[in-house]
Design a protein around this motif. Structure first.
Motif, PDB file in Angstrom:
ATOM      1  N   PHE A  68      49.861  46.166  18.371  1.00 46.82           N
ATOM      2  CA  PHE A  68      50.110  45.740  19.748  1.00 46.82           C
ATOM      3  C   PHE A  68      49.090  44.687  20.140  1.00 46.82           C
ATOM      4  CE2 PHE A  68      52.447  49.751  20.069  1.00 46.82           C
ATOM      5  CZ  PHE A  68      53.565  49.313  20.762  1.00 46.82           C
ATOM      6  N   TYR A  69      49.558  43.674  20.838  1.00 48.77           N
ATOM      7  CA  TYR A  69      48.666  42.646  21.360  1.00 48.77           C
ATOM      8  C   TYR A  69      48.935  42.471  22.849  1.00 48.77           C
ATOM      9  CZ  TYR A  69      47.279  41.120  16.691  1.00 48.77           C
ATOM     10  OH  TYR A  69      46.757  41.058  15.432  1.00 48.77           O
ATOM     11  N   THR A  70      47.884  42.104  23.576  1.00 52.78           N
ATOM     12  CA  THR A  70      48.093  41.827  24.995  1.00 52.78           C
ATOM     13  C   THR A  70      48.937  40.570  25.131  1.00 52.78           C
ATOM     14  OG1 THR A  70      46.022  40.604  25.006  1.00 52.78           O
ATOM     15  CG2 THR A  70      45.950  42.879  25.788  1.00 52.78           C
ATOM     16  N   LYS A  72      50.205  36.945  26.359  1.00 47.42           N
ATOM     17  CA  LYS A  72      49.555  35.657  26.563  1.00 47.42           C
ATOM     18  C   LYS A  72      49.234  35.370  28.039  1.00 47.42           C
ATOM     19  CE  LYS A  72      50.729  30.944  25.223  1.00 47.42           C
ATOM     20  NZ  LYS A  72      51.799  30.129  24.655  1.00 47.42           N
ATOM     21  N   GLN A  75      46.019  36.755  29.690  1.00 47.68           N
ATOM     22  CA  GLN A  75      44.757  36.574  29.007  1.00 47.68           C
ATOM     23  C   GLN A  75      43.590  36.314  29.960  1.00 47.68           C
ATOM     24  OE1 GLN A  75      44.489  37.517  26.133  1.00 47.68           O
ATOM     25  NE2 GLN A  75      42.348  36.998  25.792  1.00 47.68           N
ATOM     26  N   VAL A  78      42.367  39.707  30.784  1.00 44.15           N
ATOM     27  CA  VAL A  78      41.848  40.433  29.626  1.00 44.15           C
ATOM     28  C   VAL A  78      40.509  39.859  29.173  1.00 44.15           C
ATOM     29  CG1 VAL A  78      42.337  41.154  27.255  1.00 44.15           C
ATOM     30  CG2 VAL A  78      44.188  41.017  28.921  1.00 44.15           C
ATOM     31  N   THR A  82      37.247  41.885  27.566  1.00 49.06           N
ATOM     32  CA  THR A  82      36.881  41.815  26.161  1.00 49.06           C
ATOM     33  C   THR A  82      37.188  40.429  25.631  1.00 49.06           C
ATOM     34  OG1 THR A  82      37.913  42.366  24.027  1.00 49.06           O
ATOM     35  CG2 THR A  82      38.954  43.247  25.959  1.00 49.06           C
ATOM     36  N   LYS A  83      36.294  39.908  24.815  1.00 54.65           N
ATOM     37  CA  LYS A  83      36.459  38.553  24.309  1.00 54.65           C
ATOM     38  C   LYS A  83      36.173  38.529  22.808  1.00 54.65           C
ATOM     39  CE  LYS A  83      36.051  34.321  26.883  1.00 54.65           C
ATOM     40  NZ  LYS A  83      35.382  33.678  27.985  1.00 54.65           N
ATOM     41  N   ARG A  84      36.852  37.655  22.145  1.00 50.29           N
ATOM     42  CA  ARG A  84      36.702  37.536  20.706  1.00 50.29           C
ATOM     43  C   ARG A  84      35.849  36.304  20.440  1.00 50.29           C
ATOM     44  NH1 ARG A  84      40.449  35.872  16.374  1.00 50.29           N
ATOM     45  NH2 ARG A  84      42.068  35.024  17.685  1.00 50.29           N
ATOM     46  N   PRO A  85      34.876  36.395  19.524  1.00 51.09           N
ATOM     47  CA  PRO A  85      34.069  35.198  19.250  1.00 51.09           C
ATOM     48  C   PRO A  85      34.943  34.082  18.676  1.00 51.09           C
ATOM     49  CG  PRO A  85      33.600  36.937  17.669  1.00 51.09           C
ATOM     50  CD  PRO A  85      34.466  37.540  18.725  1.00 51.09           C
ATOM     51  N   LEU A  86      34.621  32.858  19.054  1.00 50.68           N
ATOM     52  CA  LEU A  86      35.409  31.715  18.574  1.00 50.68           C
ATOM     53  C   LEU A  86      35.147  31.471  17.092  1.00 50.68           C
ATOM     54  CD1 LEU A  86      34.946  29.176  21.474  1.00 50.68           C
ATOM     55  CD2 LEU A  86      37.110  30.118  20.688  1.00 50.68           C
ATOM     56  N   VAL A  87      36.211  31.159  16.380  1.00 52.91           N
ATOM     57  CA  VAL A  87      36.064  30.788  14.977  1.00 52.91           C
ATOM     58  C   VAL A  87      36.063  29.278  14.909  1.00 52.91           C
ATOM     59  CG1 VAL A  87      37.113  30.934  12.691  1.00 52.91           C
ATOM     60  CG2 VAL A  87      37.291  32.863  14.258  1.00 52.91           C
ATOM     61  N   VAL A 155      42.820  36.606  11.949  1.00 56.83           N
ATOM     62  CA  VAL A 155      42.315  35.549  12.824  1.00 56.83           C
ATOM     63  C   VAL A 155      43.455  34.674  13.338  1.00 56.83           C
ATOM     64  CG1 VAL A 155      40.968  33.410  12.842  1.00 56.83           C
ATOM     65  CG2 VAL A 155      39.972  35.495  11.907  1.00 56.83           C
ATOM     66  N   PHE A 156      44.362  34.297  12.444  1.00 57.72           N
ATOM     67  CA  PHE A 156      45.442  33.386  12.839  1.00 57.72           C
ATOM     68  C   PHE A 156      46.674  34.125  13.360  1.00 57.72           C
ATOM     69  CE2 PHE A 156      42.795  30.803  10.179  1.00 57.72           C
ATOM     70  CZ  PHE A 156      42.854  29.554  10.759  1.00 57.72           C
ATOM     71  N   GLN A 157      46.633  35.464  13.285  1.00 60.09           N
ATOM     72  CA  GLN A 157      47.759  36.305  13.708  1.00 60.09           C
ATOM     73  C   GLN A 157      49.057  35.858  13.039  1.00 60.09           C
ATOM     74  OE1 GLN A 157      47.664  36.453  17.999  1.00 60.09           O
ATOM     75  NE2 GLN A 157      45.685  37.480  18.009  1.00 60.09           N
TER      76      GLN A 157
END
Lengths: 199, 230
Positions: A68-70, A72, A75, A78, A82-87, A155-157
């Motif tokens: 499951f993903y939140t 778009k 965002q 969200v 919670t945040k994801r570090p940038l790649v 990462v790229f889903q």
């Protein structure tokens, strides 16, 4: 009968949510003692259910694992929780990554032949980032074979690399059709550019 | 005032193929529709421009330029025989394919960039975020299969031979294994003579992995463990 199905669907939902890194339909089938195609029907139903405006999450498949993903549009909210570090990936690294994703497993020499340029530094960096991994091959000289990792898919889903490469085959065909006249190929090019940005 | 100079800029190119794609794109047609001589001349002209602007022209560019010029000259000369004809057409095909393939990769790369950008608008959602829960770990199927098949094989052996009572300890086996840089699980287990020894060895390998001394590097074609260098 209907009730039974509803319960199984709830079970599928629970299994997906309870798994840490997602769960394959095959495993769900094993746990619930169902056939794979029965599970797939329920998965499709769930996917549709969650498309409703009343749900803030959506069901997706990444590297064959259901997750499951939140959504778009939510965002901005969200992100505050919670945040994801940038790649950070440079364009050259992305180019090498694209080759490994689409043509892998392949050797460094193969990559360099395709790019017409040394790619050692990019491969080393991608290895460090954990997006690519290598294994010794049985080819003469035992060169390393490079391929993308699960982290790449995370990462790229991406569910399957054909997702990013299949579009190209469609493009190729549309190119072929328009090869006959210069004008139409021009139009085609602009359409491509737009579609590349919007999807 | 007199210090001010006019500055020319050229787009920067990753490599010769990148430059080729740029030149091809300017024609707005498929690569195959542009005569080789035109591409070759434009390529060389661009290299001259780069030199003029004191940009570094790396060897990959020079190689591509010479390949192009060679192909151009071949195209001009009358062909001697059908074999040469064939070789030339193969070379041309290979060149076009390389350019097209590279274009594809560029597109995939663009797609990936977009996917990465998009992925940030979706966060993974899961129910068990509490530390008290633990995922049920499962050994990869290939590992358990390897163990099972070896066990089956030795079952036959055990019925034929009398096995002397010999005690193996996991710890001893671990110490023996630690000498090795790589452990091929199947080969290792096959060389064992009894079920007990196989079980002990399997446990020793798992223990080493658990301690972080070894790591599973591949499952194909056979499970292979490698020592973790500190």
């Amino acid at each position: 009968m209907n009730d039974g199905n509803l319960n199984k669907k709830a079970a599928v939902e629970a299994l997906i949510l309870a798994s840490r890194r997602g769960v394959t339909p095959k495993k769900i089938a094993k746990i619930l003692g169902m056939r794979l195609n029965q599970v797939m029907v329920l998965v499709d139903e769930l996917t549709e259910d969650y498309k409703s405006k009343d749900h803030g999450v959506q069901l997706m498949s990444v590297e064959g694992k259901l997750r499951f993903y939140t959504k778009k549009d939510l965002q901005s909210y969200v992100d505050r929780l919670t945040k994801r570090p940038l790649v950070k990936i440079t364009d050259t690294q992305m180019e090498v990554l694209a080759i490994v994703a689409v043509r892998g497993p392949l050797t460094r020499v193969d990559v360099e032949l395709m790019r017409g340029k040394s790619s050692q530094a990019q491969l080393a960096e991608l290895l460090k980032m954990g997006l690519v991994r290598r294994t010794k091959s049985k080819l003469p000289g035992n060169p390393y074979l490079y391929k993308v990792t699960s982290k790449f898919y995370d990462v790229f889903q991406i569910d399957d690399v054909s997702e990013i490469a299949e579009k190209l085959f469609q493009k190729k065909e549309s190119e072929k059709q328009s090869e006959t006249s210069e004008v139409s190929s021009e139009q085609n090019e602009t359409v491509q550019e737009e579609s590349g940005q919007s999807d | 005032m007199s210090e001010e100079k006019l500055v020319f800029t050229l787009p920067e190119f990753e490599g010769p193929l990148d430059l080729l794609l740029f030149l091809v794109r300017k024609h707005r047609v498929d690569v195959r529709q542009i005569p080789l001589s035109v591409i070759a001349d434009e390529f060389v002209a661009h290299l001259e421009k780069m030199k003029f602007l004191e940009l570094e022209v790396t060897s990959d560019f020079i190689i591509m330029a010479s390949t192009l010029m060679q192909m151009k000259s071949k195209a001009l000369l009358p062909r001697m025989n059908s074999q040469e004809e064939q070789e030339f057409s193969e070379q041309k095909q290979a060149f076009y394919q390389q350019v097209e393939e590279y274009k594809k990769i560029k597109d995939v790369s663009k797609n990936l960039r977009h996917r990465l950008y998009e992925s940030y608008s979706r966060n993974h959602v899961k129910a068990n975020t509490l530390d008290i829960e633990k995922e049920v770990e499962e050994l990869p199927e290939q590992l358990t299969d390897a163990f099972k098949s070896i066990m089956k094989e030795t079952f036959e052996k055990d019925r034929v031979y009398t096995v002397n009572a010999e005690l193996y300890s996991v710890e001893e086996r671990m110490n023996e294994l630690k000498e090795r840089f790589e452990i091929n699980l199947i080969a290792e287990l096959k060389s064992m003579s009894g079920r007990l020894e196989i079980i002990v060895t399997f446990l020793a390998v798992l223990e080493l992995v658990k301690l972080g001394k070894y790591t599973l590097v591949s499952l194909e074609p056979e499970p292979l463990f490698r020592r973790v260098e500190n």
